[in-house]
Design an enzyme around this catalytic site. Structure first.
Site: not given
Ligand code: SAH
Ligand code: SF4
Length: 411
Positions: A124, A137, A144, A148, A151, A382
């Site tokens: 997406e 974006c 991934c 995290c 996430c 969606c």
């Molecule tokens: N994987 C890369 C790019 C993703 S950027 C990274 O982690 O940097 C998207 C941003 O949204 C990142 O800072 C990620 O940590 C954050 N994010 C992930 N899950 C989220 C959630 N449930 N609510 C808010 N932000 C979130």
């Molecule tokens: Fe992967 Fe989500 Fe961590 Fe970004 S925030 S590195 S997408 S697990």
């Protein structure tokens, strides 16, 4: 009705295979100029001495004019256009879905061929129009490898890396749909910046960890910022990483785009839990890499993303820790309200807490915008996607979309 195939002969099996995976013509999108010239020569349709000139011609059509077929390339002879079409493609990916929010946020679901993944993959891309700019974006991986804990993408396994072509295809197709190439009309009623480019900024903040797909991301971003092509300023491209330290200096040196760090915690104990890559590259190393980021200055700050998790990282002590940690680094802090998903143990901080946190950081001299959610109405809608291919579950998709929109950066 039952459909049956006679699979007793080799020929029938081949025919079926051909139907299941139609032979793909290689795309010319996403190649460096040198690779493009070499591909034309290797196909036997362009002599070596013309390679550079032809590559330049195609580059212009693909990236300045944004055409998606050879037939429109009027300064190339009809015969050569036909030969190009026989061997290659410059077509866009399949758009499975396009949704438009009442606030103008758009998102596309793109489908790409399996390329080793077994089945076609879907990703997406989200467009967020604002006063004076339009931010796209972009995703870098399907899934991934990192986990995290807040996430939802992290709970999905990596399906595969996107190719440089697929990364660029997200930008090209978005610009098509917004009428953001010369001589194209913007669709009636579309919400776009009043002046200038419709896609003025790109953030690598979609699905995946861009620095675990360094080569493809680098190639795509160098093409996106090429002055004779798509010509996006490197200052308007932001790459977000969870902290793949060895690739951070390379990002500055070899790509030269703006950097965002998914920080989320200011001590190792907590960051180990939230962003487990921290166990491999702890804060001390991460912050040292940030301090040394090539080209860093007050005009070129690093964005630190900080997700607001209730009673986890949202106290004034945490805000103090953040200021201490970032001392001396030209920085912006991007506070992201946590987007909860079913099964998560985290909650979003109260609005009052987020505001207090933001005030503290502002008073310490940092810009700290809180990301306001955008495109809520299309997020809600969606889940209405057809189901037969490898799609994310609705909850995964909702979390990802909200994350892409929430974290779209300040660059
Ligand atoms: N994987 C890369 C790019 C993703 S950027 C990274 O982690 O940097 C998207 C941003 O949204 C990142 O800072 C990620 O940590 C954050 N994010 C992930 N899950 C989220 C959630 N449930 N609510 C808010 N932000 C979130
Ligand atoms: Fe992967 Fe989500 Fe961590 Fe970004 S925030 S590195 S997408 S697990």
């Amino acid at each position: 009705m039952t459909l049956s195939f006679d699979l007793t002969t080799e020929g029938a099996r081949d025919a079926l295979r051909a139907r299941a995976t139609p032979a793909e013509k290689p795309s010319l999108i996403g190649l460096t100029r040198a690779e493009l010239g070499a591909a034309l020569v290797a196909s036997g349709i362009v002599p070596e001495r013309q390679a550079k000139m032809r590559a330049q011609q195609l580059w212009h059509w693909m990236y300045v004019r944004g055409v998606s077929d050879f037939a429109s390339m009027f300064n190339i002879s009809k015969d050569l256009r036909a030969e190009l079409d026989k061997h290659f493609t410059v077509a866009r990916p399949e758009i499975v879905e396009e949704q438009i929010s009442s606030d103008g946020t758009r998102k596309w679901l793109f489908r790409f061929p399996p390329r080793g993944a077994g089945r076609p993959v879907e990703i997406e891309t989200v467009y967020i129009p604002e006063e004076g700019r339009g931010t796209l974006c972009i995703s870098s991986q399907v899934g991934c490898t990192l986990t995290c804990s807040f996430c939802h993408t992290g709970t999905q396994k990596l399906v595969r890396n996107l190719t440089s072509e697929e990364i660029l295809a997200q930008l090209l197709t978005a610009r098509d749909r917004l009428g953001d190439f010369p001589d194209r009309d913007t669709p009636d009623g579309a919400i776009v910046p009043a002046e200038g480019r419709k896609v003025s900024n790109v953030v690598m903040m979609g699905m995946g960890e861009p620095l675990y797909n360094f080569d493809a991301v680098k190639k795509a971003l160098l093409i996106a910022s090429d002055g004779d092509g798509l010509s996006l300023s490197k200052r308007r491209i932001t790459l977000s990483t969870s902290g793949v330290v060895p690739e951070i200096s390379r990002t500055g040196e070899e790509i030269g785009v703006m950097l965002a760090i998914s920080l989320h915690a200011t001590n190792d104990d907590l960051r180990d839990l939230l962003v487990p890559i921290n166990k491999k590259y702890p804060l001390k190393e991460l912050i040292a890499a940030c301090r040394a980021y090539p080209g860093l200055s007050n005009a070129r700050r690093i964005t630190f993303e900080y997700v607001m998790l209730k009673d986890v990282n949202d106290s004034i002590e945490d805000a103090k820790g953040l200021i201490r940690l970032l001392k001396g680094i030209p920085a912006k802090i991007n506070l992201i309200p946590f987007n909860p998903w079913p099964g998560t143990n985290y909650q979003c901080s109260d609005w009052e807490t987020i505001e207090k946190f933001a005030d503290y950081i502002n008073n310490a001299g940092y810009a700290s915008p809180i990301r306001t959610p955008r495109g809520r109405d299309i997020l809600a809608a969606c889940g209405q996607l057809k189901s037969e291919s490898e799609r994310m579950r609705k909850v995964d998709r909702l979390a990802l979309e909200a994350m892409m929109i929430a974290g779209h950066g300040e660059a």
